[in-house]
Enzyme design. Structure first.
Site, mmCIF file in Angstrom:
data_model
loop_
_atom_site.group_PDB
_atom_site.id
_atom_site.type_symbol
_atom_site.label_atom_id
_atom_site.label_comp_id
_atom_site.label_asym_id
_atom_site.label_seq_id
_atom_site.Cartn_x
_atom_site.Cartn_y
_atom_site.Cartn_z
ATOM 1 N NE ARG A 89 -0.852 8.317 5.560
ATOM 2 C CZ ARG A 89 -0.593 7.577 6.629
ATOM 3 N NH1 ARG A 89 0.600 7.652 7.207
ATOM 4 N NH2 ARG A 89 -1.488 6.757 7.125
ATOM 5 C CE LYS A 104 -5.998 2.107 7.688
ATOM 6 N NZ LYS A 104 -5.406 3.041 6.711
ATOM 7 C CD GLU A 125 -2.518 1.356 2.656
ATOM 8 O OE1 GLU A 125 -2.807 2.498 3.103
ATOM 9 O OE2 GLU A 125 -2.808 0.297 3.252
#
Length: 221
Positions: A47, A132, A43
Site C-alpha cells: 500500500r 475475502k 499479511e
C-alpha cells in the site's frame, strides 16, 4: 509454501493479522510480536512506498518461520513479483481470473475479494478455496455473511475490514460462518507502531487468538 498448507494454517489459527509500514525495523518487530502471540499467518499489505523492500526484509528475516503473504494486490504482474520474492499467498480486494491463473500455476494460495453471490461463484469456478469479504463491516457485517452462506454453506469466507478488537464482534462473525478473521488497523494499530508499543500489539493478537480458540472449543448455538 504449498498452497494447501497455507489454507490449512489459516483455517486452524483463524486469524490473519495484516499491516503496512515503510520501516523495516518496525515491520520485523510487529511480525515477531504476532508470532510470539501465536499467530502463524501474516499479511503485509502492498500500500505504500518501500513495500517491496520491507517485504523482502521480512521474508529474509523470518524465512520459513511464518506463513508470509502480501495483500492489496490488483494485477498479475505485481503478484508475480511478490511470488518471486517468496510470498506464500496473495490477497486481493477483488477477484481477477489472471491472478487466479498465475497463482495456481505456481502453487501459491490466492485469496480474492468478493461481496456478492455472483462474484463468489465466479471465484469458486476458478478454483479459489478461501474468499475475502471486504470491507466486511461496511458491506453489512455478520448478517450479510449469514445470508451469503444460506444458499452456499460450503463457501469459506474470511471477513476483513472494520472488525473491532472485541470478543462479541469476533464471535458474531464466527457464528455467521466465517472460517477465519482478517484484522488490520483494529488489531495492529498505527499509533502502537509509531510509538513502538510492540507489547500492546502482542497483547492484542494474543487476546484475539484466545477469543477465536475459545469459540472453537465452546461455540454458541
Amino acid at each position: 509454501m504449498d498452497r494447501l498448507v497455507v489454507y490449512n494454517t489459516i483455517l486452524s489459527t483463524r486469524l490473519v493479522p495484516l499491516f503496512y509500514t515503510p520501516q523495516i525495523s518496525v515491520a520485523i518487530d510487529v511480525t515477531r510480536c504476532c508470532l510470539q502471540a501465536g499467530a502463524k499467518v501474516i499479511e503485509f499489505t502492498y500500500r505504500g512506498e518501500q513495500a517491496a523492500v520491507v517485504f523482502a526484509a521480512l521474508r529474509q528475516e523470518f524465512n520459513k518461520d511464518c506463513v508470509l503473504g502480501v495483500g492489496s494486490i490488483l494485477d498479475a504482474p505485481t503478484a508475480a513479483f511478490y511470488i518471486a520474492q517468496g510470498a506464500d499467498f496473495i490477497v486481493s480486494p477483488i477477484f481477477d481470473p489472471s491472478l487466479a491463473s498465475l497463482c495456481h500455476r505456481h502453487g501459491v494460495a490466492y485469496i480474492p475479494g468478493a461481496a456478492s453471490p455472483t462474484e463468489i461463484v465466479n471465484a469458486l469456478s476458478y478454483g479459489v478455496e478461501i474468499i475475502k469479504l471486504f470491507p466486511a463491516a461496511a458491506l453489512g457485517g455478520p448478517a450479510l455473511l449469514r445470508s451469503l452462506r444460506g444458499p452456499m454453506p460450503w463457501v469459506k469466507i474470511l471477513p476483513t475490514g472494520g472488525i473491532p478488537l472485541e470478543e462479541k464482534a469476533i464471535h458474531a462473525w464466527l457464528e455467521a460462518g466465517a472460517v477465519a478473521i482478517g484484522m488490520g488497523s483494529e488489531l495492529l494499530r498505527r499509533e502502537w507502531m509509531v510509538t513502538q508499543r510492540f507489547d500492546l500489539i502482542e497483547d492484542a493478537v494474543r487476546k484475539a487468538l484466545n477469543w477465536l480458540h475459545a469459540f472453537q472449543s465452546h461455540p454458541r448455538t
